[in-house]
Design a protein around this motif. Structure first.
Motif, PDB file in Angstrom:
ATOM      1  N   LEU A  85       0.835  -1.201   0.000  1.00  6.49           N
ATOM      2  CA  LEU A  85       0.000   0.000   0.000  1.00  6.49           C
ATOM      3  C   LEU A  85       0.870   1.252   0.000  1.00  6.49           C
ATOM      4  CD1 LEU A  85      -2.730   1.406   0.124  1.00  6.49           C
ATOM      5  CD2 LEU A  85      -2.676   1.140   2.618  1.00  6.49           C
ATOM      6  N   GLY A  86       1.952   1.235   0.780  1.00  3.89           N
ATOM      7  CA  GLY A  86       2.848   2.379   0.801  1.00  3.89           C
ATOM      8  C   GLY A  86       3.436   2.677  -0.567  1.00  3.89           C
ATOM      9  N   LEU A  87       3.835   1.626  -1.279  1.00  2.00           N
ATOM     10  CA  LEU A  87       4.377   1.817  -2.630  1.00  2.00           C
ATOM     11  C   LEU A  87       3.292   2.295  -3.595  1.00  2.00           C
ATOM     12  CD1 LEU A  87       6.768  -1.256  -3.025  1.00  2.00           C
ATOM     13  CD2 LEU A  87       7.251   1.009  -2.080  1.00  2.00           C
ATOM     14  N   GLU A  88       2.085   1.771  -3.420  1.00  4.24           N
ATOM     15  CA  GLU A  88       0.975   2.177  -4.294  1.00  4.24           C
ATOM     16  C   GLU A  88       0.668   3.662  -4.144  1.00  4.24           C
ATOM     17  OE1 GLU A  88      -3.821   1.394  -4.421  1.00  4.24           O
ATOM     18  OE2 GLU A  88      -2.517  -0.285  -3.872  1.00  4.24           O
ATOM     19  N   VAL A  89       0.564   4.139  -2.902  1.00  2.00           N
ATOM     20  CA  VAL A  89       0.302   5.563  -2.682  1.00  2.00           C
ATOM     21  C   VAL A  89       1.519   6.389  -3.094  1.00  2.00           C
ATOM     22  CG1 VAL A  89      -0.287   7.326  -0.958  1.00  2.00           C
ATOM     23  CG2 VAL A  89      -1.358   5.067  -0.847  1.00  2.00           C
ATOM     24  N   ALA A  92       1.180   6.772  -6.845  1.00  2.00           N
ATOM     25  CA  ALA A  92       0.038   7.628  -7.185  1.00  2.00           C
ATOM     26  C   ALA A  92       0.280   9.084  -6.819  1.00  2.00           C
ATOM     27  CB  ALA A  92      -1.224   7.109  -6.483  1.00  2.00           C
ATOM     28  N   SER A  93       1.089   9.319  -5.784  1.00  2.00           N
ATOM     29  CA  SER A  93       1.359  10.686  -5.333  1.00  2.00           C
ATOM     30  C   SER A  93       2.618  11.269  -5.967  1.00  2.00           C
ATOM     31  CB  SER A  93       1.497  10.722  -3.806  1.00  2.00           C
ATOM     32  OG  SER A  93       2.646  10.003  -3.383  1.00  2.00           O
ATOM     33  N   GLY A  94       3.221  10.549  -6.902  1.00  3.34           N
ATOM     34  CA  GLY A  94       4.449  11.033  -7.523  1.00  3.34           C
ATOM     35  C   GLY A  94       5.618  11.091  -6.561  1.00  3.34           C
ATOM     36  N   GLY A  95       5.584  10.263  -5.532  1.00  7.52           N
ATOM     37  CA  GLY A  95       6.667  10.222  -4.558  1.00  7.52           C
ATOM     38  C   GLY A  95       6.496  11.168  -3.391  1.00  7.52           C
ATOM     39  N   ALA A  96       5.380  11.897  -3.330  1.00  6.50           N
ATOM     40  CA  ALA A  96       5.160  12.789  -2.189  1.00  6.50           C
ATOM     41  C   ALA A  96       5.022  11.990  -0.898  1.00  6.50           C
ATOM     42  CB  ALA A  96       3.922  13.645  -2.419  1.00  6.50           C
ATOM     43  N   PHE A  97       4.370  10.835  -0.982  1.00  2.91           N
ATOM     44  CA  PHE A  97       4.397   9.891   0.131  1.00  2.91           C
ATOM     45  C   PHE A  97       5.479   8.876  -0.176  1.00  2.91           C
ATOM     46  CE2 PHE A  97       3.101   5.892   2.195  1.00  2.91           C
ATOM     47  CZ  PHE A  97       3.128   6.331   3.517  1.00  2.91           C
ATOM     48  N   ASP A  98       6.449   8.761   0.725  1.00  4.44           N
ATOM     49  CA  ASP A  98       7.601   7.903   0.455  1.00  4.44           C
ATOM     50  C   ASP A  98       7.989   7.179   1.732  1.00  4.44           C
ATOM     51  OD1 ASP A  98       9.988   6.702  -0.312  1.00  4.44           O
ATOM     52  OD2 ASP A  98      10.652   8.426  -1.490  1.00  4.44           O
ATOM     53  N   ILE A  99       7.859   5.856   1.739  1.00  2.00           N
ATOM     54  CA  ILE A  99       8.211   5.079   2.925  1.00  2.00           C
ATOM     55  C   ILE A  99       9.710   4.864   3.040  1.00  2.00           C
ATOM     56  CG2 ILE A  99       5.983   3.916   3.054  1.00  2.00           C
ATOM     57  CD1 ILE A  99       7.262   1.466   1.745  1.00  2.00           C
ATOM     58  N   HIS A 130      12.916   7.092  -5.008  1.00  2.85           N
ATOM     59  CA  HIS A 130      11.730   6.791  -4.210  1.00  2.85           C
ATOM     60  C   HIS A 130      11.652   5.302  -3.913  1.00  2.85           C
ATOM     61  CE1 HIS A 130      10.251  10.831  -4.546  1.00  2.85           C
ATOM     62  NE2 HIS A 130      10.222  10.781  -5.865  1.00  2.85           N
ATOM     63  N   ALA A 131      11.016   4.986  -2.787  1.00  4.78           N
ATOM     64  CA  ALA A 131      10.894   3.591  -2.378  1.00  4.78           C
ATOM     65  C   ALA A 131      10.217   2.747  -3.446  1.00  4.78           C
ATOM     66  CB  ALA A 131      10.130   3.498  -1.061  1.00  4.78           C
ATOM     67  N   HIS A 132       9.215   3.315  -4.152  1.00  7.44           N
ATOM     68  CA  HIS A 132       8.516   2.519  -5.155  1.00  7.44           C
ATOM     69  C   HIS A 132       9.395   2.236  -6.380  1.00  7.44           C
ATOM     70  CE1 HIS A 132       7.479   6.727  -6.406  1.00  7.44           C
ATOM     71  NE2 HIS A 132       7.633   6.221  -7.623  1.00  7.44           N
ATOM     72  N   GLU A 133      10.559   2.896  -6.468  1.00  4.61           N
ATOM     73  CA  GLU A 133      11.511   2.613  -7.543  1.00  4.61           C
ATOM     74  C   GLU A 133      12.570   1.594  -7.115  1.00  4.61           C
ATOM     75  OE1 GLU A 133      11.544   7.093  -9.521  1.00  4.61           O
ATOM     76  OE2 GLU A 133      12.930   6.623  -7.881  1.00  4.61           O
ATOM     77  N   VAL A 134      12.657   1.335  -5.829  1.00  4.28           N
ATOM     78  CA  VAL A 134      13.762   0.549  -5.288  1.00  4.28           C
ATOM     79  C   VAL A 134      13.312  -0.758  -4.648  1.00  4.28           C
ATOM     80  CG1 VAL A 134      15.581   0.567  -3.505  1.00  4.28           C
ATOM     81  CG2 VAL A 134      15.196   2.594  -4.924  1.00  4.28           C
ATOM     82  N   SER A 145      16.711  -2.994  -4.276  1.00  2.12           N
ATOM     83  CA  SER A 145      17.643  -2.999  -5.407  1.00  2.12           C
ATOM     84  C   SER A 145      18.687  -1.896  -5.287  1.00  2.12           C
ATOM     85  CB  SER A 145      16.876  -2.851  -6.727  1.00  2.12           C
ATOM     86  OG  SER A 145      16.184  -1.613  -6.760  1.00  2.12           O
ATOM     87  N   ALA A 146      18.563  -1.067  -4.257  1.00  2.00           N
ATOM     88  CA  ALA A 146      19.518   0.001  -3.982  1.00  2.00           C
ATOM     89  C   ALA A 146      19.418   0.314  -2.488  1.00  2.00           C
ATOM     90  CB  ALA A 146      19.208   1.244  -4.828  1.00  2.00           C
ATOM     91  N   PRO A 147      20.395   1.019  -1.906  1.00  2.00           N
ATOM     92  CA  PRO A 147      20.313   1.344  -0.480  1.00  2.00           C
ATOM     93  C   PRO A 147      19.019   2.091  -0.151  1.00  2.00           C
ATOM     94  CG  PRO A 147      22.509   1.806  -1.312  1.00  2.00           C
ATOM     95  CD  PRO A 147      21.660   1.480  -2.514  1.00  2.00           C
ATOM     96  N   LEU A 148      18.379   1.683   0.929  1.00  2.00           N
ATOM     97  CA  LEU A 148      17.080   2.246   1.296  1.00  2.00           C
ATOM     98  C   LEU A 148      16.834   1.996   2.777  1.00  2.00           C
ATOM     99  CD1 LEU A 148      14.403   3.490   0.083  1.00  2.00           C
ATOM    100  CD2 LEU A 148      13.552   1.140  -0.022  1.00  2.00           C
ATOM    101  N   VAL A 149      16.387   3.034   3.483  1.00  2.00           N
ATOM    102  CA  VAL A 149      16.014   2.914   4.888  1.00  2.00           C
ATOM    103  C   VAL A 149      14.522   3.213   4.997  1.00  2.00           C
ATOM    104  CG1 VAL A 149      16.436   3.653   7.256  1.00  2.00           C
ATOM    105  CG2 VAL A 149      18.312   3.657   5.592  1.00  2.00           C
TER     106      VAL A 149
END
Length: 335
Positions: A85-89, A92-99, A130-134, A145-149
């Protein structure tokens, strides 16, 4: 049947979770024992916290954060659903919401440790994807697929409210009002067939007072604001909401954004994303996705005006002083 057998008792339960408290309000027949229900409600939110907390070093989320790039890691089903759900939003938000803002959240002092200048500089200098890219998710398996916290504070409380709702429904309780730290979900109706009333707070750090009243049935509301959670750094008060592009707290934002949706996790995530976008771009995106949103905007004189978007609020309108009754999932009164 005697009158005694049809009387319903008000049951109000609560307990600790995620640094705040959960609450559940419902009505039950005489002789109802709330103890087993309270225990299961506490167990439900404890499970969410154990999986998704950044304050617990052994949580499933922290294990995922510690996993090497490229390694598949099995996570609990609930956490996988929240990540999806976090990736979906996020998309949809263009990365404004980013986990994927965990490094920035920690650096600026919104985690277990105080703010650190070196970490702040590193968070702001890091090239950001953005998380949805990684993040990749296949069933219960997740890998970076890349460093991410990762940080799920913008969605976990809302999901916790949804778990409270599922727990009550499993007990055959389908009319209730549930909440965690202001994120609320209404199930069914109050006795007598009236919707549940929920206050949207005036965005004032010095006092608690209602600005607007929502009357909701089978809907959830979550609010993101700049007036309850902040840190002070060099004499400046900084809101906890991060700008994903800068790796830093928002420099300017609405005073608060409230989103009404079918479940609380979705409302929670969108409230954060629209807070980042602000009232103009946020309202445009909200209309595109048919979201029900109330923006409270503070001017230079510290007066507050409201702007609302969505079917619940009669599409889009802007209001100053006065009262409006608006219908959709329920009813909203905007002062």
């Amino acid at each position: 049947m005697s009158k005694m057998s049809t009387e319903r008792t008000r049951i109000a339960l609560n307990g600790p979770t995620m640094g705040t408290r959960w609450s559940a309000l419902f009505f039950a027949g005489s002789g109802f024992d709330p103890a087993p229900v309270r225990a299961e409600l506490q167990e439900a939110v404890d499970e969410v916290d154990a999986q998704m907390s950044t304050w617990k070093p052994d949580s499933d989320l922290m294990q995922l954060n510690a996993a090497p790039v490229g390694k598949w890691l099995a996570v609990p089903e609930q956490m996988a659903a929240v990540l999806r759900l976090g990736l979906e939003v996020g998309r949809a938000s263009g990365g404004a919401f980013d986990i994927g803002m965990g490094d920035a959240v920690t650096a600026w002092g919104f985690g277990p440790d105080p703010a650190g200048s070196d970490r702040i500089r590193a968070a702001m200098a890091r090239p950001r994807r953005h998380a949805h890219e990684v993040l990749e998710i296949v069933g219960p398996l997740v890998r970076k697929s890349a460093p991410l916290v990762l940080d799920l504070n913008g969605i976990a409380k809302g999901y916790g409210v949804d778990r409270l709702a599922e727990t009550l429904q499993a007990h055959g309780i389908h009319d209730a009002l549930l909440g965690i730290d202001g994120e609320m979900r209404a199930l069914g109706l109050r006795p007598g067939g009236q919707p549940w009333t929920i206050a949207v707070e005036t965005p004032d750090p010095e006092r608690r007072a209602p600005h607007s009243i929502l009357a909701l049935q089978d809907a959830a509301v979550a609010t993101s604001g700049d007036y309850r959670h902040w840190v002070e750094l060099h004499g400046h008060r900084l809101s906890h909401t991060m700008n994903p592009r800068r790796g830093a707290p928002l420099a300017s934002s609405p005073a608060s954004v409230s989103v009404v949706a079918g479940n609380c996790a979705e409302a929670d995530a969108w409230a954060t994303g629209l807070m980042v976008l602000g009232p103009d771009k946020g309202a445009e995106l909200a209309k595109k996705h048919r979201l029900n949103v109330l923006f409270l905007i503070r001017d230079e004189a510290h007066d507050t005006r409201s702007m609302s978007v969505g079917p619940l609020f009669g599409e889009e309108l802007e209001k100053g002083p006065g009262i409006g009754a608006l219908r959709g999932l329920g009813q909203a009164t905007v002062d």
